[in-house]
Design an enzyme around this catalytic site. Sequence first.
Site, PDB file in Angstrom:
ATOM      1  N   LYS A 170       0.865  -1.190   0.000  1.00  0.00           N
ATOM      2  CA  LYS A 170       0.000   0.000   0.000  1.00  0.00           C
ATOM      3  C   LYS A 170       0.898   1.236   0.000  1.00  0.00           C
ATOM      4  O   LYS A 170       1.479   1.605   1.005  1.00  0.00           O
ATOM      5  CB  LYS A 170      -0.891   0.059   1.257  1.00  0.00           C
ATOM      6  CG  LYS A 170      -1.903   1.205   1.124  1.00  0.00           C
ATOM      7  CD  LYS A 170      -2.276   1.853   2.428  1.00  0.00           C
ATOM      8  CE  LYS A 170      -1.474   3.058   2.799  1.00  0.00           C
ATOM      9  NZ  LYS A 170      -1.560   4.253   1.939  1.00  0.00           N
ATOM     10  N   GLY A 201      -5.054   2.918  -1.299  1.00  0.00           N
ATOM     11  CA  GLY A 201      -6.067   3.322  -0.322  1.00  0.00           C
ATOM     12  C   GLY A 201      -5.482   4.175   0.783  1.00  0.00           C
ATOM     13  O   GLY A 201      -4.298   4.534   0.754  1.00  0.00           O
ATOM     14  N   GLY A 203      -4.430   5.228   4.755  1.00  0.00           N
ATOM     15  CA  GLY A 203      -3.774   4.578   5.888  1.00  0.00           C
ATOM     16  C   GLY A 203      -4.794   4.022   6.856  1.00  0.00           C
ATOM     17  O   GLY A 203      -4.624   2.922   7.401  1.00  0.00           O
ATOM     18  N   GLU A 204      -5.877   4.781   7.039  1.00  0.00           N
ATOM     19  CA  GLU A 204      -6.883   4.388   8.029  1.00  0.00           C
ATOM     20  C   GLU A 204      -7.560   3.077   7.643  1.00  0.00           C
ATOM     21  O   GLU A 204      -7.951   2.291   8.500  1.00  0.00           O
ATOM     22  CB  GLU A 204      -7.950   5.481   8.197  1.00  0.00           C
ATOM     23  CG  GLU A 204      -7.459   6.751   8.872  1.00  0.00           C
ATOM     24  CD  GLU A 204      -6.486   7.562   8.002  1.00  0.00           C
ATOM     25  OE1 GLU A 204      -6.527   7.434   6.758  1.00  0.00           O
ATOM     26  OE2 GLU A 204      -5.665   8.304   8.582  1.00  0.00           O
ATOM     27  N   GLY A 207      -3.896   0.648   5.335  1.00  0.00           N
ATOM     28  CA  GLY A 207      -2.723   0.563   6.224  1.00  0.00           C
ATOM     29  C   GLY A 207      -3.095  -0.135   7.521  1.00  0.00           C
ATOM     30  O   GLY A 207      -2.437  -1.090   7.956  1.00  0.00           O
ATOM     31  N   GLU A 245      10.591   1.911   9.797  1.00  0.00           N
ATOM     32  CA  GLU A 245      11.571   2.913   9.352  1.00  0.00           C
ATOM     33  C   GLU A 245      10.904   4.261   9.561  1.00  0.00           C
ATOM     34  O   GLU A 245      10.019   4.636   8.786  1.00  0.00           O
ATOM     35  CB  GLU A 245      11.893   2.714   7.864  1.00  0.00           C
ATOM     36  CG  GLU A 245      12.595   1.421   7.539  1.00  0.00           C
ATOM     37  CD  GLU A 245      14.057   1.421   7.968  1.00  0.00           C
ATOM     38  OE1 GLU A 245      14.612   2.505   8.223  1.00  0.00           O
ATOM     39  OE2 GLU A 245      14.628   0.323   8.070  1.00  0.00           O
ATOM     40  N   CYS A 279      14.091  11.617   5.396  1.00  0.00           N
ATOM     41  CA  CYS A 279      14.104  11.157   6.791  1.00  0.00           C
ATOM     42  C   CYS A 279      15.482  11.247   7.413  1.00  0.00           C
ATOM     43  O   CYS A 279      15.622  11.492   8.598  1.00  0.00           O
ATOM     44  CB  CYS A 279      13.593   9.728   6.856  1.00  0.00           C
ATOM     45  SG  CYS A 279      14.461   8.638   5.732  1.00  0.00           S
ATOM     46  N   GLU A 378      10.991  16.636  13.955  1.00  0.00           N
ATOM     47  CA  GLU A 378      11.257  16.495  12.522  1.00  0.00           C
ATOM     48  C   GLU A 378      10.374  17.489  11.762  1.00  0.00           C
ATOM     49  O   GLU A 378       9.149  17.440  11.870  1.00  0.00           O
ATOM     50  CB  GLU A 378      10.924  15.070  12.093  1.00  0.00           C
ATOM     51  CG  GLU A 378      11.276  14.783  10.659  1.00  0.00           C
ATOM     52  CD  GLU A 378      10.861  13.395  10.222  1.00  0.00           C
ATOM     53  OE1 GLU A 378       9.709  13.006  10.488  1.00  0.00           O
ATOM     54  OE2 GLU A 378      11.690  12.704   9.611  1.00  0.00           O
TER      55      GLU A 378
HETATM   56  P1  NAD Z   1       2.821   8.793   7.392  1.00  0.00           P
HETATM   57  O1  NAD Z   1       3.202   8.059   8.626  1.00  0.00           O
HETATM   58  O2  NAD Z   1       1.767   9.811   7.470  1.00  0.00           O
HETATM   59  O3  NAD Z   1       2.335   7.770   6.259  1.00  0.00           O
HETATM   60  C1  NAD Z   1       3.129   6.677   5.843  1.00  0.00           C
HETATM   61  C2  NAD Z   1       2.220   5.610   5.267  1.00  0.00           C
HETATM   62  O4  NAD Z   1       1.391   5.110   6.314  1.00  0.00           O
HETATM   63  C3  NAD Z   1       1.280   6.110   4.172  1.00  0.00           C
HETATM   64  O5  NAD Z   1       1.127   5.098   3.202  1.00  0.00           O
HETATM   65  C4  NAD Z   1      -0.040   6.308   4.924  1.00  0.00           C
HETATM   66  O6  NAD Z   1      -1.187   6.204   4.107  1.00  0.00           O
HETATM   67  C5  NAD Z   1       0.030   5.140   5.919  1.00  0.00           C
HETATM   68  N1  NAD Z   1      -0.814   5.301   7.113  1.00  0.00           N
HETATM   69  C6  NAD Z   1      -1.399   6.423   7.603  1.00  0.00           C
HETATM   70  N2  NAD Z   1      -2.139   6.121   8.697  1.00  0.00           N
HETATM   71  C7  NAD Z   1      -1.999   4.786   8.908  1.00  0.00           C
HETATM   72  C8  NAD Z   1      -2.503   3.892   9.894  1.00  0.00           C
HETATM   73  N3  NAD Z   1      -3.306   4.298  10.876  1.00  0.00           N
HETATM   74  N4  NAD Z   1      -2.135   2.592   9.821  1.00  0.00           N
HETATM   75  C9  NAD Z   1      -1.290   2.164   8.849  1.00  0.00           C
HETATM   76  N5  NAD Z   1      -0.817   2.959   7.875  1.00  0.00           N
HETATM   77  C10 NAD Z   1      -1.152   4.263   7.909  1.00  0.00           C
HETATM   78  O7  NAD Z   1       4.171   9.368   6.810  1.00  0.00           O
HETATM   79  P2  NAD Z   1       4.382  10.278   5.550  1.00  0.00           P
HETATM   80  O8  NAD Z   1       3.935  11.651   5.879  1.00  0.00           O
HETATM   81  O9  NAD Z   1       3.820   9.602   4.339  1.00  0.00           O
HETATM   82  O10 NAD Z   1       5.979  10.214   5.400  1.00  0.00           O
HETATM   83  C11 NAD Z   1       6.839  11.040   6.094  1.00  0.00           C
HETATM   84  C12 NAD Z   1       7.449  10.312   7.270  1.00  0.00           C
HETATM   85  O11 NAD Z   1       8.111   9.137   6.826  1.00  0.00           O
HETATM   86  C13 NAD Z   1       8.522  11.139   7.949  1.00  0.00           C
HETATM   87  O12 NAD Z   1       8.381  11.035   9.333  1.00  0.00           O
HETATM   88  C14 NAD Z   1       9.814  10.479   7.489  1.00  0.00           C
HETATM   89  O13 NAD Z   1      10.906  10.669   8.336  1.00  0.00           O
HETATM   90  C15 NAD Z   1       9.407   9.051   7.403  1.00  0.00           C
HETATM   91  N6  NAD Z   1      10.320   8.316   6.536  1.00  0.00           N
HETATM   92  C16 NAD Z   1      11.201   7.437   7.100  1.00  0.00           C
HETATM   93  C17 NAD Z   1      12.117   6.769   6.298  1.00  0.00           C
HETATM   94  C18 NAD Z   1      13.099   5.787   6.864  1.00  0.00           C
HETATM   95  O14 NAD Z   1      13.635   5.008   6.094  1.00  0.00           O
HETATM   96  N7  NAD Z   1      13.351   5.793   8.155  1.00  0.00           N
HETATM   97  C19 NAD Z   1      12.109   6.995   4.929  1.00  0.00           C
HETATM   98  C20 NAD Z   1      11.200   7.888   4.391  1.00  0.00           C
HETATM   99  C21 NAD Z   1      10.299   8.548   5.205  1.00  0.00           C
END
Ligand code: NAD
Length: 474
Positions: A170, A201, A203-204, A207, A245, A279, A378
Amino acid sequence: MRNQLKHYINGEWVESTGSETHEVINPATEEVIGKISLGTKEDLDKAVKAARAAFPSFSQTSREERVKMLEDIAEEYANRKEEIIDVITQELGSPRSISEKVHYNMGYQHFSEAAKALKEYSFSEDRGDHTIFKESIGVSGLITPWNFPTNQSSTKIASAFAAGSPVVLKPAEITPFAAIILTEIFDKVGVPKGVFNLVNGTGEVIGDGISSHPDIDFVSFTGSAGVGEKVMKNAAETIKTVALELGGKSPFVMLEDADITEAAKAAVSHIATNSGQVCSAGTRMIIPASRKEEFEEAVKNVLPEFPVGDPNGNNYVGPLVSEKQWNTVQSYIQKGIDEGANLIAGGTGKPEGLEKGYYTKPTIFTDVKNDMVIAQEEIFGPVMSIITYETIDEAIEIANDVVYGLAGYVFGEDKETLRKVATSIRAGRIKVNNADMDFSAPFGGYKQSGIGREWGDFGIEEYLETKAVLGFPS
Ligand code: NAD
């Protein structure tokens, strides 16, 4: 218009069982560039069922078959290079040169590196009468963020395929089209039915559905720490293995003897690349108090080398990904001003002449104290905080004084001090000076930056279970 309303389940593009759709916006123009379907739990169930059915045969494929599959994917990925660059430029707003050198390239490297690592990987080890086997972990659920649309999906998929694990992916709904191209690539090279499934789809719904699904054995999540916590809690109910991650607030320690211009260039590139939506970006510049004025001057001089503007023009910094992200970054810049940090470049508002699009000014704060919000949280935008130190021990203390531990950077000449700082920062990846990227080196975080390691053989390891067979007949 890229209207791609189907999911990919069991080797076929299929209609969504729901009717909700999501409009994808080009952040440079604020215009809609296409639509995807927002999948339902029923779509997810179908995908998991297909992956589960593919597991017995895929997990038993030979190393050679999977190496060939990964090499074929890398080759076809290279054939689609121009489209991948186009799509990332459009959906993320990444300047074309970055879409190519960073985004396209990282995806390619992960597939090739996984093939290389798989050739050498040892799936069993004899220990006297006993043998230790490494076996595919089962069905894996992959959830990825928007900031590196090909990198994040590719590293997870390449490792899972190398390990013989079928997947359900996803991607982030705001940058979904790169994953659709990846899916077309897997379809073209003949990845077996059910081994790769894509359900678009929210995250809610999707995911959350992945992290709590009883038929998914392992969840690999990349995203924010807050959502990572939810994923882990959900996964606990079915005792799923979880790899996270998450975010970072990485320190960049400049030593007393550093070349100031080189250090300033490296520092500015951290906040400029991908508009600071990285990140592992080193956004806390920890510099010797004795070189503060010199460094401030150097970063101001270097800044124009990283022009902001149209991703299709000759620019280095594009817009932020969305209006939401723009608002978040603006509020952090305002917070820095309110907290009493001194602005030496940038600030709130849009850069002159860039009223349309989610552009923000690369911003540099000095006189930052490490307990300020801008030094602890961040921001995920082009914002640098300059913090000074008197002794190297103090620099290390400041570097480690955050909840995150994804990456760290050290810049200077004295080898002993470089070694001391590199080994003292509590983070999963440290870069000394301008060391080259290595796709076989593990990537992942200490502390609240996550659990687990991706890339190369470490990545493959995440998709494997360990079995001990005592008295295994030889
Ligand atoms: P996010 O946590 O908002 O979303 C990430 C993913 O999770 C998306 O696909 C989203 O739809 C899904 N998601 C949202 N709510 C969910 C839930 N309740 N259950 C399961 N999945 C859900 O993050 P973002 O804004 O898309 O990305 C930015 C973040 O990602 C930053 O904090 C960044 O540091 C981190 N990041 C980390 C790495 C790493 O390798 N450590 C790499 C890239 C980005």
